[in-house]
Design a protein around this motif. Structure first.
Motif, PDB file in Angstrom:
ATOM      1  N   ALA A 146      32.493 -34.082 -21.559  1.00 47.33           N
ATOM      2  CA  ALA A 146      32.003 -34.223 -20.185  1.00 47.33           C
ATOM      3  C   ALA A 146      30.821 -33.296 -19.933  1.00 47.33           C
ATOM      4  O   ALA A 146      29.815 -33.693 -19.327  1.00 47.33           O
ATOM      5  CB  ALA A 146      33.131 -33.939 -19.193  1.00 47.33           C
ATOM      6  N   VAL A 147      30.920 -32.050 -20.416  1.00 45.03           N
ATOM      7  CA  VAL A 147      29.831 -31.086 -20.231  1.00 45.03           C
ATOM      8  C   VAL A 147      28.591 -31.528 -21.012  1.00 45.03           C
ATOM      9  O   VAL A 147      27.463 -31.482 -20.501  1.00 45.03           O
ATOM     10  CB  VAL A 147      30.284 -29.674 -20.661  1.00 45.03           C
ATOM     11  N   ALA A 148      28.799 -31.977 -22.258  1.00 43.61           N
ATOM     12  CA  ALA A 148      27.669 -32.387 -23.100  1.00 43.61           C
ATOM     13  C   ALA A 148      26.926 -33.581 -22.519  1.00 43.61           C
ATOM     14  O   ALA A 148      25.697 -33.676 -22.625  1.00 43.61           O
ATOM     15  CB  ALA A 148      28.163 -32.701 -24.512  1.00 43.61           C
ATOM     16  N   MET A 149      27.658 -34.517 -21.890  1.00 46.35           N
ATOM     17  CA  MET A 149      27.056 -35.748 -21.365  1.00 46.35           C
ATOM     18  C   MET A 149      26.841 -35.698 -19.855  1.00 46.35           C
ATOM     19  O   MET A 149      26.414 -36.690 -19.264  1.00 46.35           O
ATOM     20  CB  MET A 149      27.955 -36.941 -21.717  1.00 46.35           C
ATOM     21  N   ASN A 150      27.169 -34.541 -19.237  1.00 42.37           N
ATOM     22  CA  ASN A 150      27.012 -34.362 -17.788  1.00 42.37           C
ATOM     23  C   ASN A 150      27.776 -35.442 -17.002  1.00 42.37           C
ATOM     24  O   ASN A 150      27.237 -36.100 -16.113  1.00 42.37           O
ATOM     25  CB  ASN A 150      25.529 -34.381 -17.399  1.00 42.37           C
ATOM     26  N   LYS A 151      29.082 -35.581 -17.319  1.00 41.53           N
ATOM     27  CA  LYS A 151      29.921 -36.595 -16.682  1.00 41.53           C
ATOM     28  C   LYS A 151      31.113 -35.932 -15.994  1.00 41.53           C
ATOM     29  O   LYS A 151      31.590 -34.882 -16.438  1.00 41.53           O
ATOM     30  CB  LYS A 151      30.452 -37.590 -17.719  1.00 41.53           C
ATOM     31  N   PRO A 152      31.622 -36.537 -14.933  1.00 42.65           N
ATOM     32  CA  PRO A 152      32.873 -36.048 -14.332  1.00 42.65           C
ATOM     33  C   PRO A 152      34.041 -36.238 -15.297  1.00 42.65           C
ATOM     34  O   PRO A 152      34.001 -37.133 -16.163  1.00 42.65           O
ATOM     35  CB  PRO A 152      33.048 -36.930 -13.086  1.00 42.65           C
ATOM     36  N   PHE A 153      35.069 -35.431 -15.127  1.00 42.43           N
ATOM     37  CA  PHE A 153      36.263 -35.519 -15.968  1.00 42.43           C
ATOM     38  C   PHE A 153      37.446 -35.881 -15.071  1.00 42.43           C
ATOM     39  O   PHE A 153      37.747 -35.175 -14.114  1.00 42.43           O
ATOM     40  CB  PHE A 153      36.496 -34.188 -16.672  1.00 42.43           C
ATOM     41  N   VAL A 154      38.103 -37.002 -15.388  1.00 44.92           N
ATOM     42  CA  VAL A 154      39.270 -37.471 -14.632  1.00 44.92           C
ATOM     43  C   VAL A 154      40.484 -37.414 -15.546  1.00 44.92           C
ATOM     44  O   VAL A 154      40.461 -37.954 -16.657  1.00 44.92           O
ATOM     45  CB  VAL A 154      39.068 -38.914 -14.121  1.00 44.92           C
ATOM     46  N   LEU A 155      41.547 -36.766 -15.081  1.00 45.91           N
ATOM     47  CA  LEU A 155      42.744 -36.615 -15.908  1.00 45.91           C
ATOM     48  C   LEU A 155      43.969 -37.181 -15.200  1.00 45.91           C
ATOM     49  O   LEU A 155      44.204 -36.885 -14.022  1.00 45.91           O
ATOM     50  CB  LEU A 155      42.966 -35.145 -16.245  1.00 45.91           C
ATOM     51  N   PHE A 156      44.722 -38.011 -15.910  1.00 42.46           N
ATOM     52  CA  PHE A 156      45.976 -38.576 -15.417  1.00 42.46           C
ATOM     53  C   PHE A 156      47.126 -37.842 -16.111  1.00 42.46           C
ATOM     54  O   PHE A 156      47.311 -37.955 -17.315  1.00 42.46           O
ATOM     55  CB  PHE A 156      46.061 -40.075 -15.731  1.00 42.46           C
ATOM     56  N   SER A 157      47.898 -37.076 -15.341  1.00 45.46           N
ATOM     57  CA  SER A 157      48.980 -36.281 -15.925  1.00 45.46           C
ATOM     58  C   SER A 157      50.310 -37.015 -15.835  1.00 45.46           C
ATOM     59  O   SER A 157      50.590 -37.711 -14.869  1.00 45.46           O
ATOM     60  CB  SER A 157      49.083 -34.934 -15.210  1.00 45.46           C
ATOM     61  N   ALA A 158      51.128 -36.839 -16.862  1.00 46.88           N
ATOM     62  CA  ALA A 158      52.503 -37.375 -16.878  1.00 46.88           C
ATOM     63  C   ALA A 158      53.240 -36.640 -17.987  1.00 46.88           C
ATOM     64  O   ALA A 158      53.050 -36.951 -19.164  1.00 46.88           O
ATOM     65  CB  ALA A 158      52.505 -38.883 -17.126  1.00 46.88           C
ATOM     66  N   ALA A 159      54.041 -35.654 -17.624  1.00 49.56           N
ATOM     67  CA  ALA A 159      54.649 -34.821 -18.662  1.00 49.56           C
ATOM     68  C   ALA A 159      55.936 -34.173 -18.193  1.00 49.56           C
ATOM     69  O   ALA A 159      56.126 -33.926 -17.008  1.00 49.56           O
ATOM     70  CB  ALA A 159      53.661 -33.733 -19.105  1.00 49.56           C
ATOM     71  N   GLY A 160      56.789 -33.906 -19.166  1.00 44.09           N
ATOM     72  CA  GLY A 160      58.013 -33.175 -18.885  1.00 44.09           C
ATOM     73  C   GLY A 160      57.874 -31.693 -19.127  1.00 44.09           C
ATOM     74  O   GLY A 160      58.834 -30.942 -18.956  1.00 44.09           O
TER      75      GLY A 160
END
Length: 309
Positions: free
Chosen positions: A151-165
């Motif tokens: 994301a930093v290298a390409m100047n893009k937003p980072f979207v994260l979908f979390s699902a964890a125990g």
């Protein structure tokens, strides 16, 4: 030879016997018990049409519905040591990994990809709860770091979908070390002035909520998702008080200021397009001009063509 027994009776039985129906054509909603036809369930993004319960969805299915035309490119994630602690409980750790990989078809519990949503390029990461409970191990840490670096290298937003125990016990302290590692990855995005958006899905618990899952510039959750660090029973036993109804659910956390939004899965794509464009200083998207994600029927056709080729 009795022709009535050997020929007539089997023929009559075959005419009136029930046709066998594949088990995977119907799914029972765990919340309301409604039987849902598999194509209708896929079209609704694994959301029950009866009670709106949001069932688990794989990262690949989620990305197909998220990115323009269902097109995305996977981001390479560095491999990790297979069994750093030589851990064994009822099964050896490598055996558990092989079983999870066979079940899901994925290398580990997180998939990282890049593509466009509403013609806005982003990097996205999604956890797969069906892979050992989405547990956070070294690979998940590597995946988040790789996603942030891309994301930093390409100047893009980072979207994260979390699902964890929570953290992966088979990797012990090495899994807990991913909490500060992923926090540093999020800080990289902050220093580059890039948006970090977290979508919390059911369930998001344990060390994940003590690190990257609660550090977003914008915190969104799916309806009725379980979100918390310790379990409700542990908290009740510790404070010796009855917890309020809906405690640790999305709507409760929204009311108490821990979330910015609770968004239905079918509305999530447009919401993310609006937020990413706003935070990147772009003009608002024109709703009728947005490219749609590829339809399920088209995906099936594409997969068939790829298979035959």
């Amino acid at each position: 030879m009795n022709w009535i027994t050997n020929y007539v009776r089997p023929t009559i039985n075959s005419l009136f016997s029930r046709r066998e129906v594949p088990d995977n054509l119907w799914t029972k909603c765990p919340e309301c018990g409604t039987m849902l036809f598999h194509r209708e369930l896929a079209d609704s993004l694994n959301v029950c049409s009866g009670c709106e319960h949001h069932m688990a969805i794989t990262p690949r299915k989620r990305f197909e519905a998220l990115f323009d035309g269902g097109i995305f490119t996977e981001v390479d994630v560095p491999e990790v040591v297979a069994d750093p602690l030589g851990f064994k409980d009822q099964k050896k750790y490598p055996d558990r990994m092989k079983a999870a990989q066979k079940k899901t078809g994925e290398r580990d519990a997180m998939l990282v990809a890049e593509g466009d949503i509403g013609r806005t390029p982003i990097v996205a990461a999604a956890q797969d709860f069906s892979f050992m409970g989405g547990s956070m191990g070294m690979y998940v840490g590597n995946a988040i770091v790789a996603g942030a670096q891309r994301a930093v290298a390409m100047n893009k937003p980072f979207v994260l979908f979390s699902a964890a125990g929570g953290a992966r016990m088979q990797e012990g302290i090495l899994s807990l070390m991913q909490m500060p590692r992923t926090t540093v990855a999020v800080e990289m995005l902050r220093e580059a002035n890039l948006p970090y958006i977290v979508v919390l899905t059911h369930p998001t618990t344990g060390g994940v909520t003590a690190s990257y899952a609660m550090l977003g510039d914008v915190q969104i959750a799916e309806p009725n998702a379980l979100i918390g660090f310790a379990g409700a029973r542990v908290i009740e036993q510790t404070i010796r008080e009855k917890l309020p109804e809906g405690f640790q659910r999305s709507e409760y956390l929204l009311d108490h200021g821990m979330l910015d939004r609770v968004t239905h899965r079918k509305d999530l794509r447009e919401e993310l397009i609006t937020i990413t464009r706003m935070l990147m200083g772009q003009t608002p998207a024109i709703k009728g001009d947005l490219p749609a994600p590829i339809a399920e029927e088209a995906l099936d056709t594409t997969r068939s063509e790829e298979t035959s080729a």
